[in-house]
Motif scaffolding. Structure first.
Motif, PDB file in Angstrom:
ATOM      1  N   LEU A 269       0.860  -1.172   0.000  1.00  0.00           N
ATOM      2  CA  LEU A 269       0.000   0.000   0.000  1.00  0.00           C
ATOM      3  C   LEU A 269       0.894   1.219   0.000  1.00  0.00           C
ATOM      4  CD1 LEU A 269      -0.131   1.442   3.116  1.00  0.00           C
ATOM      5  CD2 LEU A 269      -1.202  -0.755   3.561  1.00  0.00           C
ATOM      6  N   GLU A 270       0.338   2.326  -0.455  1.00  0.00           N
ATOM      7  CA  GLU A 270       1.048   3.591  -0.400  1.00  0.00           C
ATOM      8  C   GLU A 270       0.119   4.622   0.198  1.00  0.00           C
ATOM      9  OE1 GLU A 270       3.799   5.285  -3.596  1.00  0.00           O
ATOM     10  OE2 GLU A 270       1.975   6.498  -3.798  1.00  0.00           O
ATOM     11  N   MET A 271       0.683   5.475   1.019  1.00  0.00           N
ATOM     12  CA  MET A 271      -0.145   6.495   1.657  1.00  0.00           C
ATOM     13  C   MET A 271       0.698   7.704   2.021  1.00  0.00           C
ATOM     14  SD  MET A 271      -0.762   4.981   5.408  1.00  0.00           S
ATOM     15  CE  MET A 271       0.533   5.015   6.603  1.00  0.00           C
ATOM     16  N   ARG A 272       0.002   8.763   2.339  1.00  0.00           N
ATOM     17  CA  ARG A 272       0.633   9.976   2.827  1.00  0.00           C
ATOM     18  C   ARG A 272       1.322   9.636   4.151  1.00  0.00           C
ATOM     19  NH1 ARG A 272      -2.266  12.906   6.104  1.00  0.00           N
ATOM     20  NH2 ARG A 272      -4.198  12.132   5.182  1.00  0.00           N
ATOM     21  N   ALA A 273       2.542  10.072   4.308  1.00  0.00           N
ATOM     22  CA  ALA A 273       3.349   9.707   5.475  1.00  0.00           C
ATOM     23  C   ALA A 273       2.717  10.121   6.797  1.00  0.00           C
ATOM     24  CB  ALA A 273       4.748  10.305   5.355  1.00  0.00           C
TER      25      ALA A 273
ATOM     26  N   ALA B 148       8.044  14.612  -0.847  1.00  0.00           N
ATOM     27  CA  ALA B 148       7.194  15.650  -1.440  1.00  0.00           C
ATOM     28  C   ALA B 148       6.377  15.113  -2.616  1.00  0.00           C
ATOM     29  CB  ALA B 148       8.046  16.842  -1.863  1.00  0.00           C
ATOM     30  N   TYR B 149       5.763  13.958  -2.446  1.00  0.00           N
ATOM     31  CA  TYR B 149       5.025  13.299  -3.522  1.00  0.00           C
ATOM     32  C   TYR B 149       3.597  13.818  -3.671  1.00  0.00           C
ATOM     33  CZ  TYR B 149       3.148   9.531  -6.409  1.00  0.00           C
ATOM     34  OH  TYR B 149       2.554   8.820  -7.408  1.00  0.00           O
ATOM     35  N   TYR B 150       2.922  14.010  -2.551  1.00  0.00           N
ATOM     36  CA  TYR B 150       1.526  14.453  -2.588  1.00  0.00           C
ATOM     37  C   TYR B 150       1.434  15.958  -2.400  1.00  0.00           C
ATOM     38  CZ  TYR B 150       0.074   9.569  -1.842  1.00  0.00           C
ATOM     39  OH  TYR B 150      -0.134   8.220  -1.963  1.00  0.00           O
ATOM     40  N   ARG B 151       0.638  16.594  -3.239  1.00  0.00           N
ATOM     41  CA  ARG B 151       0.367  18.028  -3.071  1.00  0.00           C
ATOM     42  C   ARG B 151      -1.063  18.157  -2.559  1.00  0.00           C
ATOM     43  NH1 ARG B 151       2.495  22.660  -4.926  1.00  0.00           N
ATOM     44  NH2 ARG B 151       3.704  21.601  -6.519  1.00  0.00           N
ATOM     45  N   GLY B 152      -1.196  18.691  -1.358  1.00  0.00           N
ATOM     46  CA  GLY B 152      -2.516  18.900  -0.789  1.00  0.00           C
ATOM     47  C   GLY B 152      -3.186  20.116  -1.402  1.00  0.00           C
ATOM     48  N   ASN B 153      -4.478  20.239  -1.166  1.00  0.00           N
ATOM     49  CA  ASN B 153      -5.211  21.396  -1.659  1.00  0.00           C
ATOM     50  C   ASN B 153      -4.780  22.681  -0.963  1.00  0.00           C
ATOM     51  OD1 ASN B 153      -6.689  20.023  -3.589  1.00  0.00           O
ATOM     52  ND2 ASN B 153      -8.233  19.403  -2.122  1.00  0.00           N
ATOM     53  N   ASP B 154      -3.968  22.553   0.072  1.00  0.00           N
ATOM     54  CA  ASP B 154      -3.412  23.720   0.752  1.00  0.00           C
ATOM     55  C   ASP B 154      -2.066  24.124   0.154  1.00  0.00           C
ATOM     56  OD1 ASP B 154      -1.824  21.611   1.593  1.00  0.00           O
ATOM     57  OD2 ASP B 154      -2.096  21.966   3.743  1.00  0.00           O
TER      58      ASP B 154
ATOM     59  N   GLN C 169       0.661  22.424   0.261  1.00  0.00           N
ATOM     60  CA  GLN C 169       1.765  21.781   0.973  1.00  0.00           C
ATOM     61  C   GLN C 169       2.109  20.443   0.326  1.00  0.00           C
ATOM     62  OE1 GLN C 169       3.491  23.055   3.747  1.00  0.00           O
ATOM     63  NE2 GLN C 169       2.374  24.874   3.117  1.00  0.00           N
ATOM     64  N   MET C 170       3.402  20.150   0.270  1.00  0.00           N
ATOM     65  CA  MET C 170       3.878  18.875  -0.249  1.00  0.00           C
ATOM     66  C   MET C 170       4.101  17.924   0.923  1.00  0.00           C
ATOM     67  SD  MET C 170       3.836  19.423  -3.457  1.00  0.00           S
ATOM     68  CE  MET C 170       4.635  17.947  -4.050  1.00  0.00           C
ATOM     69  N   ARG C 171       3.683  16.673   0.733  1.00  0.00           N
ATOM     70  CA  ARG C 171       3.816  15.665   1.779  1.00  0.00           C
ATOM     71  C   ARG C 171       4.442  14.409   1.194  1.00  0.00           C
ATOM     72  NH1 ARG C 171      -0.620  18.730   2.641  1.00  0.00           N
ATOM     73  NH2 ARG C 171      -0.937  19.496   4.761  1.00  0.00           N
ATOM     74  N   ASP C 172       5.242  13.745   2.013  1.00  0.00           N
ATOM     75  CA  ASP C 172       5.877  12.512   1.578  1.00  0.00           C
ATOM     76  C   ASP C 172       4.844  11.396   1.433  1.00  0.00           C
ATOM     77  OD1 ASP C 172       8.244  13.887   1.856  1.00  0.00           O
ATOM     78  OD2 ASP C 172       9.010  12.668   3.510  1.00  0.00           O
TER      79      ASP C 172
END
Length: 160
Positions: free
Chosen positions: A110-114, A135-141, A143-146
């Motif tokens: 599985l893969e998910m936001r850290a 910095a894979y996921y870009r939130g609607n805010d 911000q980049m998240r692993d």
């Protein structure tokens, strides 16, 4: 409480129920929810399954997964916030692995936001982090998240 919950393979006609859970469970801040059109593609794939958790006529959770040879990937797992803490996530996780195993898979990913709160569920189920995408996921805010990839390795077979 999970004794009152039953699981069933979702069908195209259950899309509204799945979306109801999706909308409740996924915080729009992170932009992780799938669209109905994205989910519909899974219903057409023989190697994929969407499973719904029901309490009576009320959908309270779902999982979506696919199989590729001996590996299976959990694409989504969601529990309506009103139903969290009752073991539904674990039921869905166990159901995914039983389904995948019945179809020849014995290696689970599985893969998910850290910073996803579900990390504790997966860790308790024996999943370990095996990869990270900075910095894979870009939130609607903005911000980049692993992203982290987690794996539950198959049990060694006799003689291995």
């Amino acid at each position: 409480m999970t004794e009152a919950v039953h699981l069933a393979t979702a069908r195209v006609g259950d899309l509204a129920a799945v979306m109801r859970v999706m909308d409740a469970a996924f915080d729009p801040l992170f932009g992780e929810a799938w669209s109905g059109a994205q989910l519909l593609t899974l219903f057409a794939l023989p190697s994929a399954r969407v499973c719904l958790a029901w309490h009576g006529e009320e959908p309270c959770g779902f999982s979506a997964a696919r199989i590729a040879g001996p590996e299976s990937e959990l694409l989504l797992l969601a529990v309506d916030p009103a139903w969290r803490g009752r073991g539904i996530g674990r039921l869905l996780l166990d159901d995914w692995q039983a389904w995948a195993s019945a179809h020849g898979a014995d290696d689970y990913f599985l893969e998910m936001r850290a910073d996803n709160d579900a990390a504790h569920l997966y860790s308790r189920a024996g999943f370990v982090e095996v990869g990270r995408r900075a910095a894979y996921y870009r939130g609607n805010d903005g911000q980049m998240r692993d992203a982290i990839t987690m794996r539950q390795r198959p049990s060694p077979k006799s003689g291995d």
